[in-house]
Design a protein around this motif. Sequence first.
Motif: not given
Ligand SMILES: C[S@@+](CC[C@H](N)C(=O)[O-])C[C@H]1O[C@@H](n2cnc3c(N)ncnc32)[C@H](O)[C@@H]1O
Length: 236
Positions: A66-71, A91-94, A119-121, A139-142
């Motif tokens: 899996l790639e989480l927060a895959c964007g 996997i991503d929500i967007k 949602r990854i949750d 690169f998840p949101d910090p």
């Molecule tokens: C900063 S971006 C990084 C995207 C990509 N990995 C990159 O490096 O270009 C973080 C991503 O995490 C996703 N994200 C954050 N929290 C999430 C969650 N709980 N479930 C699903 N997606 C989530 C956001 O939608 C966003 O696309």
Amino acid sequence: MHHYRIVALLMSKNKLYKFGQLATFPNVYQNHRMDDDFVTDYRGEAIDIKGKWDEHHFQNGNPITLELACGGGEYTLGLARMYPNRNFVGIDIKGARIWKGARVAVAESLDNVAFCRMRIDHITKFFTPGEVAEIWITFPDPFLKKERRRLTSPMFIPRYREVLQPGAKINLKTDDPTLYEYTLEIIESENLILEYHNDDIYANELPLPELGIQTFYEAMHLENKKTIKYVRFRLD
Ligand SMILES: C[S@@+](CC[C@H](N)C(=O)[O-])C[C@H]1O[C@@H](n2cnc3c(N)ncnc32)[C@H](O)[C@@H]1O
């Protein structure tokens, strides 16, 4: 009409177009409502995908990463090209971001790639114990002010434990020093196994070829002269 209103209108039109197209991609599954424990596929069918990623989608018995927060799914695509005998789910929500990666995977006939908008949750609703062989978090949101929401927080670790095979690796790539240090602290406090860590991966030769795959966000961080960090750990 004001300039910003025109931009907003164009953006939403563009997004609507992407959402419409996303629903037609055979490699995309979407959890439209958080309360639902099924995903919708390109035929509009509700699929109980938990435990059935192979049976329903890949049909090759290969391990699933899996790639989480895959964007835009750059890692999912890069890994899939590098490892044709493994399967990858981004996997991503967007939806508008997933659209980017899913479109490339269709164009390149990358059959070992799927994307799931959720949602990854809620990962344990869509993957069964042992269904996942490896996780990349790119690169998840910090979430500097909300530790709980960080994807390596004790909120998420038990959920990963539930779906991962024993001994499976979790990889985190980030530009953020706080998230990097925090993850190392969690590995220690939760008694996880740290396999490798590096706070500036490009300072020397890359320790593994897949670390050279660069995401959309990574390119921005490199442009801003940030150093890229990497942690690999196991849960047991
Ligand atoms: C900063 S971006 C990084 C995207 C990509 N990995 C990159 O490096 O270009 C973080 C991503 O995490 C996703 N994200 C954050 N929290 C999430 C969650 N709980 N479930 C699903 N997606 C989530 C956001 O939608 C966003 O696309």
